[in-house]
Write a protein that holds these residues in place. Structure first.
Motif, PDB file in Angstrom:
ATOM      1  N   SER A 134      -6.213  31.488  -2.776  1.00  0.00           N
ATOM      2  CA  SER A 134      -5.263  32.263  -3.586  1.00  0.00           C
ATOM      3  C   SER A 134      -4.207  33.091  -2.812  1.00  0.00           C
ATOM      4  CB  SER A 134      -6.109  33.396  -4.063  1.00  0.00           C
ATOM      5  OG  SER A 134      -7.381  32.849  -5.007  1.00  0.00           O
ATOM      6  N   TRP A 135      -4.494  33.547  -1.579  1.00  0.00           N
ATOM      7  CA  TRP A 135      -3.506  34.204  -0.775  1.00  0.00           C
ATOM      8  C   TRP A 135      -2.398  33.200  -0.403  1.00  0.00           C
ATOM      9  CZ3 TRP A 135      -1.561  33.310   4.015  1.00  0.00           C
ATOM     10  CH2 TRP A 135      -0.628  34.478   4.684  1.00  0.00           C
ATOM     11  N   ASN A 136      -2.635  31.969   0.004  1.00  0.00           N
ATOM     12  CA  ASN A 136      -1.722  30.976   0.193  1.00  0.00           C
ATOM     13  C   ASN A 136      -0.655  30.727  -1.129  1.00  0.00           C
ATOM     14  OD1 ASN A 136      -2.266  30.443   2.951  1.00  0.00           O
ATOM     15  ND2 ASN A 136      -3.682  28.726   2.340  1.00  0.00           N
ATOM     16  N   TYR A 137      -1.264  30.661  -2.339  1.00  0.00           N
ATOM     17  CA  TYR A 137      -0.542  30.629  -3.499  1.00  0.00           C
ATOM     18  C   TYR A 137       0.435  31.842  -3.934  1.00  0.00           C
ATOM     19  CZ  TYR A 137       0.389  30.310  -8.474  1.00  0.00           C
ATOM     20  OH  TYR A 137       0.864  30.162  -9.846  1.00  0.00           O
ATOM     21  N   LEU A 138      -0.134  32.963  -3.576  1.00  0.00           N
ATOM     22  CA  LEU A 138       0.570  34.060  -3.829  1.00  0.00           C
ATOM     23  C   LEU A 138       1.597  34.337  -2.590  1.00  0.00           C
ATOM     24  CD1 LEU A 138      -2.331  36.656  -4.642  1.00  0.00           C
ATOM     25  CD2 LEU A 138      -0.656  35.744  -6.370  1.00  0.00           C
ATOM     26  N   GLN A 139       1.238  33.992  -1.472  1.00  0.00           N
ATOM     27  CA  GLN A 139       2.222  34.041  -0.389  1.00  0.00           C
ATOM     28  C   GLN A 139       3.417  33.281  -0.586  1.00  0.00           C
ATOM     29  OE1 GLN A 139       1.894  35.979   2.380  1.00  0.00           O
ATOM     30  NE2 GLN A 139       3.547  34.943   3.526  1.00  0.00           N
ATOM     31  N   ASP A 140       3.340  32.081  -1.157  1.00  0.00           N
ATOM     32  CA  ASP A 140       4.338  31.140  -1.388  1.00  0.00           C
ATOM     33  C   ASP A 140       5.317  31.716  -2.653  1.00  0.00           C
ATOM     34  OD1 ASP A 140       3.479  29.256   0.046  1.00  0.00           O
ATOM     35  OD2 ASP A 140       2.501  27.968  -1.375  1.00  0.00           O
ATOM     36  N   ARG A 141       4.873  32.473  -3.278  1.00  0.00           N
ATOM     37  CA  ARG A 141       5.770  33.213  -4.344  1.00  0.00           C
ATOM     38  C   ARG A 141       6.212  34.846  -4.002  1.00  0.00           C
ATOM     39  NH1 ARG A 141       2.658  29.533  -5.446  1.00  0.00           N
ATOM     40  NH2 ARG A 141       2.835  28.142  -7.213  1.00  0.00           N
ATOM     41  N   ALA A 152     -16.497  31.392  -0.753  1.00  0.00           N
ATOM     42  CA  ALA A 152     -15.752  32.591  -1.155  1.00  0.00           C
ATOM     43  C   ALA A 152     -14.300  32.618  -0.199  1.00  0.00           C
ATOM     44  CB  ALA A 152     -16.522  33.772  -1.115  1.00  0.00           C
ATOM     45  N   ALA A 153     -14.514  32.615   1.008  1.00  0.00           N
ATOM     46  CA  ALA A 153     -13.557  32.784   1.768  1.00  0.00           C
ATOM     47  C   ALA A 153     -12.578  31.537   1.708  1.00  0.00           C
ATOM     48  CB  ALA A 153     -14.083  32.555   3.567  1.00  0.00           C
ATOM     49  N   ASP A 154     -12.786  30.331   1.428  1.00  0.00           N
ATOM     50  CA  ASP A 154     -11.757  29.359   0.947  1.00  0.00           C
ATOM     51  C   ASP A 154     -11.063  29.723  -0.336  1.00  0.00           C
ATOM     52  OD1 ASP A 154     -12.680  27.700   3.163  1.00  0.00           O
ATOM     53  OD2 ASP A 154     -13.960  26.675   1.724  1.00  0.00           O
ATOM     54  N   ASP A 155     -11.850  30.442  -1.245  1.00  0.00           N
ATOM     55  CA  ASP A 155     -11.306  30.804  -2.376  1.00  0.00           C
ATOM     56  C   ASP A 155     -10.082  31.799  -2.155  1.00  0.00           C
ATOM     57  OD1 ASP A 155     -13.074  29.427  -4.188  1.00  0.00           O
ATOM     58  OD2 ASP A 155     -14.290  30.918  -4.270  1.00  0.00           O
ATOM     59  N   LEU A 156     -10.435  32.891  -1.330  1.00  0.00           N
ATOM     60  CA  LEU A 156      -9.525  33.894  -0.943  1.00  0.00           C
ATOM     61  C   LEU A 156      -8.477  33.256  -0.313  1.00  0.00           C
ATOM     62  CD1 LEU A 156     -11.999  36.663   0.297  1.00  0.00           C
ATOM     63  CD2 LEU A 156     -10.392  36.864  -1.550  1.00  0.00           C
ATOM     64  N   THR A 157      -8.401  32.358   0.617  1.00  0.00           N
ATOM     65  CA  THR A 157      -7.638  31.643   1.421  1.00  0.00           C
ATOM     66  C   THR A 157      -6.387  31.100   0.592  1.00  0.00           C
ATOM     67  OG1 THR A 157      -8.873  31.834   3.472  1.00  0.00           O
ATOM     68  CG2 THR A 157      -6.956  30.206   3.445  1.00  0.00           C
ATOM     69  N   PRO A 189       5.546  37.162  -0.711  1.00  0.00           N
ATOM     70  CA  PRO A 189       4.974  37.344   0.546  1.00  0.00           C
ATOM     71  C   PRO A 189       4.010  39.005   0.584  1.00  0.00           C
ATOM     72  CG  PRO A 189       6.482  36.137   1.181  1.00  0.00           C
ATOM     73  CD  PRO A 189       6.715  36.462  -0.401  1.00  0.00           C
ATOM     74  N   ARG A 190       4.843  39.902   0.170  1.00  0.00           N
ATOM     75  CA  ARG A 190       4.600  41.295   0.302  1.00  0.00           C
ATOM     76  C   ARG A 190       3.212  41.556  -0.848  1.00  0.00           C
ATOM     77  NH1 ARG A 190       7.780  46.476  -1.842  1.00  0.00           N
ATOM     78  NH2 ARG A 190       5.869  48.057  -0.959  1.00  0.00           N
ATOM     79  N   ALA A 191       3.471  40.953  -1.926  1.00  0.00           N
ATOM     80  CA  ALA A 191       2.340  41.228  -2.838  1.00  0.00           C
ATOM     81  C   ALA A 191       1.292  40.600  -2.450  1.00  0.00           C
ATOM     82  CB  ALA A 191       2.910  40.717  -4.348  1.00  0.00           C
ATOM     83  N   ALA A 192       1.201  39.339  -1.750  1.00  0.00           N
ATOM     84  CA  ALA A 192      -0.048  38.606  -1.262  1.00  0.00           C
ATOM     85  C   ALA A 192      -0.677  39.272  -0.366  1.00  0.00           C
ATOM     86  CB  ALA A 192       0.585  37.367  -0.944  1.00  0.00           C
ATOM     87  N   ASP A 193      -0.051  40.277   0.575  1.00  0.00           N
ATOM     88  CA  ASP A 193      -0.690  40.901   1.679  1.00  0.00           C
ATOM     89  C   ASP A 193      -1.428  42.177   0.867  1.00  0.00           C
ATOM     90  OD1 ASP A 193       0.086  39.120   3.553  1.00  0.00           O
ATOM     91  OD2 ASP A 193       1.995  40.285   4.258  1.00  0.00           O
ATOM     92  N   GLU A 194      -0.503  42.589   0.040  1.00  0.00           N
ATOM     93  CA  GLU A 194      -1.199  43.842  -0.737  1.00  0.00           C
ATOM     94  C   GLU A 194      -2.556  43.389  -1.431  1.00  0.00           C
ATOM     95  OE1 GLU A 194       1.856  45.500  -3.127  1.00  0.00           O
ATOM     96  OE2 GLU A 194       2.932  46.308  -1.211  1.00  0.00           O
ATOM     97  N   GLY A 210      -6.367  44.861  -0.913  1.00  0.00           N
ATOM     98  CA  GLY A 210      -6.926  45.545  -1.911  1.00  0.00           C
ATOM     99  C   GLY A 210      -8.225  44.803  -2.287  1.00  0.00           C
ATOM    100  N   ILE A 211      -8.309  43.258  -2.390  1.00  0.00           N
ATOM    101  CA  ILE A 211      -9.550  42.682  -2.699  1.00  0.00           C
ATOM    102  C   ILE A 211     -10.519  42.632  -1.772  1.00  0.00           C
ATOM    103  CG2 ILE A 211      -8.858  40.309  -2.073  1.00  0.00           C
ATOM    104  CD1 ILE A 211     -10.016  39.498  -5.037  1.00  0.00           C
ATOM    105  N   ARG A 212     -10.063  42.772  -0.453  1.00  0.00           N
ATOM    106  CA  ARG A 212     -11.037  42.942   0.657  1.00  0.00           C
ATOM    107  C   ARG A 212     -11.708  44.361   0.452  1.00  0.00           C
ATOM    108  NH1 ARG A 212     -10.867  45.504   5.655  1.00  0.00           N
ATOM    109  NH2 ARG A 212     -11.793  44.486   7.321  1.00  0.00           N
TER     110      ARG A 212
END
Length: 103
Positions: free
Chosen positions: A20-27, A13-18, A29-34, A38-40
């Motif tokens: 997904s965050w990397n994918y969102l971060q590339d597109r 699950a940690a790998d899944d989160l990482t 960054p602010r939304a990725a952190d939010e 939120g999911i945390r």
């Protein structure tokens, strides 16, 4: 006062989160952190009422009851978890547009 179960995020699950965050971060960054914050929060809240979410349809492929929590507004993220030995164990996280989880 309610007692909360500990929440353990498995390596999978940690790998899944990482990922997904990397994918969102590339597109975006602010939304990725939010998203991560939120999911945390959603994951950590599972310890307070672990049976509040339904048994996942995918649970039929496992030897234990796997539940599915949802996070997000538009397309929901699916958080798969179970309770083992008095702890919530988060097994897998996936985007709602992906196919059902296969063991």
């Amino acid at each position: 006062m309610t007692t909360s179960l500990p929440v353990i995020i498995t390596p999978n699950a940690a790998d899944d989160l990482t990922a997904s965050w990397n994918y969102l971060q590339d597109r975006n960054p602010r939304a990725a952190d939010e998203w991560l914050a939120g999911i945390r929060d959603t994951i950590l809240a599972l310890g307070t009422m672990p049976e509040a979410n339904p048994i996942a349809p995918e649970s039929r492929d496992f030897d234990l009851a796997v539940r599915r929590a949802l996070y997000g507004k538009a397309t929901r993220w699916r958080i798969y978890y179970t309770v083992i030995d008095g702890a919530v164990q988060v097994l897998h996280v996936r985007h709602g547009r992906r196919n059902d989880w296969q063991p």
